[in-house]
Enzyme design. Structure first.
Site, PDB file in Angstrom:
ATOM      1  CG  HIS A  46      -1.865  -1.078   1.353  1.00  0.00           C
ATOM      2  ND1 HIS A  46      -1.779  -2.059   2.302  1.00  0.00           N
ATOM      3  CD2 HIS A  46      -2.982  -1.348   0.628  1.00  0.00           C
ATOM      4  CE1 HIS A  46      -2.793  -2.908   2.166  1.00  0.00           C
ATOM      5  NE2 HIS A  46      -3.536  -2.501   1.158  1.00  0.00           N
ATOM      6  CE  LYS A 159      -2.079  -9.718  -3.376  1.00  0.00           C
ATOM      7  NZ  LYS A 159      -3.014  -9.768  -2.605  1.00  0.00           N
TER       8      LYS A 159
END
Ligand code: PAF
Length: 293
Positions: A46, A159
Site C-alpha cells: 500500500h 497484485k
C-alpha cells in the site's frame, strides 16, 4: 519526488460531507489529487502506492474502508485484519494529506443498495469465477469513492491484476475523468507478494507460501527457454505448489494480458495468474510474460 505543498497535519475524515468539502478546497487551490483506495491493514505494498501518488500528485488521499459488498458469504469480512492506529501512523509518516475512513452506515445507508456497477466479461474468469459478486462490490465501492473524492489519479497494485483491469475498463466505459495507475507487486525477500491476508498464515504456512512465487518464477524460466504450451507450463506450476505442502488450488491460468481470456499457448503478452488456499487462507499472485524470443 513531489514535496507536500502544505505543512498542515494529516486530516482524518470520517464523514462524506467533510470529505467533499476538503476535496473542494484542494480543487479550488488547483491541486492535483491522488487517491489510494485501501481496506486498511496497510503494508509496504500500500505504501508503495502512496509513494507513487506522492510523486505524481500534489495532494494524497488514502481511503480506508473494509467494503462489505465485495465479500461473499463465508468469506473473511468479519475477521478482516484491522490495524487502524498503525495505518494512521503509516499514513502520517508517508506525508499523506487526508485519510478518508467512513463507517459502513455512511457508505451504505439504508436504502442505498439498489444500484451497482457491473463490468461484464473481464469479471467472469479467474477470481470472478469462484467469488461471484466480488467484482460488482469492488466496482461499486470504487465508483462511490471516485464520486466522493474527485481525484485526478487513483493508484492500484498489480497484485490484484484482475481488479486493476476491471477498474480500468469501468473508468474507460463510463468516461470517468480519472487516470488509473497500476503499480508493481511488492514482495517479501523470499518472493511472497505482500497482502493483508498474509497475517492469517501460521509460521509453517508462511514458509510454504513461498511456493507461489517460486512456481511463477520457474514458469517464467520455462517460457524464456521456449516453452509456450500453456498446459505444460500450468502442470509445472501445479507440481511445485502441491509438492510444497497441503494446498487447494483455486486456479492457475495463463490469460491474455488485456482481455484476460485464457490462452492455449503464449503467442502474445500474457499474465500467469493463480489463486491458492493454504491453511484456508486464499492467496493470489501473478506475473507478466511475453512471447519467448
Ligand atoms: O484492493 C482493495 O483493497 C479493495 O478491493 C479496494 C480497491 C480498496 C476496494 O474496496
Amino acid at each position: 519526488m513531489n514535496l507536500r505543498l502544505t505543512d498542515n497535519p494529516m486530516e482524518l475524515l470520517q464523514e462524506i460531507d467533510a470529505c467533499r468539502l476538503a476535496m473542494a478546497r484542494l480543487r479550488r487551490d488547483g491541486r492535483r489529487v491522488g487517491l489510494v483506495p485501501t481496506m486498511g491493514a496497510l503494508h509496504d505494498g500500500h505504501l508503495s502506492l502512496v509513494r507513487a501518488a506522492r510523486k505524481m500528485c500534489d495532494a494524497v488521499v488514502v481511503s480506508i474502508f473494509v467494503n462489505p459488498t465485495q465479500f461473499g458469504p463465508g468469506e473473511d469480512f468479519e475477521s478482516y485484519p484491522k490495524t487502524t492506529e498503525a495505518d494512521l501512523d503509516a499514513c502520517r509518516s508517508e506525508m499523506v494529506d487526508f485519510v478518508f475512513s467512513p463507517k459502513v452506515s455512511a457508505m451504505y445507508p439504508d436504502g442505498a443498495d439498489m444500484t451497482s456497477v457491473h463490468v461484464s466479461g473481464l469479471t467472469e474468469g479467474l477470481c470472478g469465477a469462484s467469488r461471484p459478486g466480488h467484482f460488482d462490490g469492488v466496482t461499486t465501492i470504487v465508483s462511490k469513492l471516485f464520486n466522493i473524492i474527485p481525484a485526478d489519479a487513483a493508484f492500484f497494485g498489480e497484485k490484484d491484476y484482475q481488479q486493476l483491469m476491471v477498474i480500468k475498463q469501468m473508468v474507460g466505459d463510463l468516461n470517468m475523468p480519472i487516470e488509473i495507475v497500476g503499480c508493481p507487486i511488492i514482495r517479501e525477500k523470499d518472493g511472497l507478494a505482500l497482502s493483508s491476508r498474509n497475517a492469517y498464515l501460521s509460521e509453517v504456512e508462511r514458509m510454504q507460501a513461498q511456493c507461489l512465487n517460486q512456481s511463477l518464477m520457474a514458469a517464467c524460466e520455462k517460457i524464456t527457454s521456449g516453452q509456450v504450451v500453456v498446459d505444460e507450463i500450468r502442470d509445472g506450476i501445479q507440481k511445485i505448489i502441491l509438492d510444497a505442502g497441503p494446498a487447494e488450488i483455486d486456479y492457475i491460468e495463463i490469460v491474455d494480458a488485456v482481455s484476460l481470456t485464457p490462452l492455449p499457448k503464449i503467442d502474445r503478452p500474457a499474465r500467469i495468474c493463480l489463486a491458492v488456499l493454504i491453511g484456508g487462507c486464499r492467496l493470489i499472485d501473478n506475473v507478466a510474460v511475453d512471447v519467448p524470443l
